[in-house]
Design a protein around this motif. Structure first.
Motif: not given
Length: 496
Positions: A148, A94, A151-152, A25, A51, A28-29, A141, A65
């Motif tokens: 997340q 995370g 994007s990651g 996690l 963020s 994955m920001i 999550f 977030l």
């Protein structure tokens, strides 16, 4: 009769924990971005994701977030502004520590949810007073899990994976199945090199069944999101375009989208004397039905023939309760006070004090209350949805408000009640169609009878097609209306 607000903004179901596979996690920001929301040639609004670091004594201790969705729509010509803010706070590895969601209609806040993690549990507050403790997997999550993930993650061709994330709009974990595909563009000018499909699994909670929409992401060769396509309840298919992407949408917005008009289902011919009709058969085709039973069957309506995507529905109306076949006995939920049907509030008794209750027959009492609601409530399709006691103090609204108020009034007089959600026959500019509607059912003389506070006839005709009913017990929002998502924008109806 009126369409509901965007249903995605108004769903809260009971909790059920899921066990996600651990994923990295912390890596994955998502960076901040903005997306423009389109429905065909209408621009509905925007989505902004940000963020920010969380610091304490000059040191970073986590990340916050936030996702803000803003929509501006019309509803039968009236402007409706909707806003939802979702956020999550995570520690340095995370793990989600706090979550929140706020919803607004115009300047009025209509719902607030917040949560705080305590080990493997989360304490959830709805509107700062209704507290629930729910299980929480520390590897899961938070509400921005999809953001997340897209994007990651670095995708490989034909990659399949599964992840679970908490979704505040349904107040539970949702399992997503994901498939990534590398594609060969047909045109050298086509910037799309990857697609990622995220498919949520169906949610079953009590007598509610809810399928959240799939989301298909289109990525460039560097796996940066260009745009995505999904579905929004009450609106249908929408596109979200990243404002800083290389992709330029071929759109030129012409007019504001009217969610009210879009909810109507045209039919093949007029239904004469619709309000007093006693028996009508409808051939209903539903996109994506796949053999499932799409609506409730009861004493008023039965499915007599069914295929994978269509069914024949026979609807009967009863003018007197003694004509209705004996019904299932009510449960304690049909008499319980709740957030929306707060019949124990003094405002409910005050509202009905002008009714002469020397009459002791429950059915006649219910009819008197139906007429009272019809007489006193003023139509206003911009009125925010609220509890029955607030509607009693300021009797303005549409079918939703009338149904909830009448249900509360019935319970205050010892009459079990529930809310019916479905479709109502109407004519717009001379054209026959069905539109979203809510009404009330009361249990009298051992039978469930249908009443409509927007009409006051003492019964409802065969022009009412019921999709579901609900007691609204332990419901914090309009989650039960989710049953209509299989029909609005997906159904065709023919009068047999």
């Amino acid at each position: 009769m009126n369409t509901s607000l965007v249903l995605t903004f108004t769903l809260l179901l009971s909790l059920q924990n899921a066990k996600p596979e651990p994923l990295p996690l912390v890596s994955m920001i998502p960076n901040g971005y903005r997306e423009e929301v389109y429905k065909a040639e209408s621009q509905l609004g925007f989505v902004a994701v940000s963020s920010q670091p969380i610091e304490k004594n000059g040191k970073k201790i986590g990340t916050r977030l936030q996702k803000e969705t803003n929509l501006t729509l019309q509803r039968f010509g009236s402007i409706v502004s909707l806003r939802m803010i979702e956020s999550q706070e995570m520690d340095l590895i995370g793990t989600v520590q706090r979550i929140s969601m706020k919803q607004f209609q115009g300047h009025k806040q209509t719902l607030e949810l917040s949560g705080l993690r305590d080990g493997t549990t989360f304490r959830i507050w709805v509107e700062n007073n209704n507290e629930r403790t729910i299980p929480w997997d520390i590897d899961g999550f938070g509400p921005l899990g999809k953001e997340q993930m897209i994007s990651g993650k670095k995708w490989t061709h034909d990659e399949h994976l599964q992840f679970d994330c908490y979704q505040a709009v349904v107040n539970r974990f949702v399992t997503y199945d994901v498939v990534a595909t590398k594609k060969t563009p047909n045109d050298s000018k086509d910037p799309v090199a990857w697609t990622v499909l995220m498919s949520p699994r169906k949610i079953i909670a009590g007598n509610l069944s809810l399928q959240l929409p799939k989301t298909l992401y289109f990525l460039d060769q560097n796996q940066k999101v260009l745009f995505s396509e999904t579905e929004m309840d009450g609106i249908g298919d929408i596109s979200l375009v990243r404002s800083k992407s290389a992709f330029v949408p071929n759109r030129s917005p012409k007019q504001m989208f009217d969610i009210g008009k879009a909810s109507f289902i045209p039919i093949n011919r007029r239904l004469p004397a619709a309000r007093s009709s006693l028996s009508t058969s409808y051939l209903i085709t539903v996109l994506g039905l796949q053999g499932e039973n799409p609506l409730v069957e009861d004493e008023r309506q039965k499915i007599v023939k069914k295929t994978n995507d269509a069914f024949m529905l026979e609807v009967r109306a009863f003018r007197l309760p003694d004509d209705v076949p004996a019904s299932v006995a009510p449960s304690a939920e049909e008499m319980a006070p709740s957030k929306y049907i707060d019949w124990d509030n003094p405002a409910i008794k005050n509202y009905s004090r002008e009714v002469n209750f020397l009459e002791i027959d429950p059915w006649r009492k219910a009819v008197l209350l139906e007429r009272l609601v019809r007489r006193r409530i003023m139509f206003d399709n911009q009125a925010p949805f609220t509890c029955a006691s607030e509607i009693a103090k300021n009797p303005r609204g549409d079918c939703r408000h009338a149904a909830i108020l009448l249900a509360a009034l019935c319970r205050s007089e010892g009459i079990p009640s529930r809310i019916a959600h479905g479709l109502l026959y109407v004519e717009k500019n001379g054209e026959p169609m069905f539109g979203f509607h809510m009404w009330t059912e009361a249990h009298v003389r051992g039978r469930w009878v249908a009443l409509d506070g927007t009409m006051g006839f003492g019964f409802v005709g065969a022009d009412h097609i019921k999709i579901s009913h609900h007691t609204y017990n332990e419901i914090e929002s309009l989650a039960p209306i989710a049953s209509l998502q299989n029909f609005i924008g997906k159904a065709k109806i023919q009068v047999d």
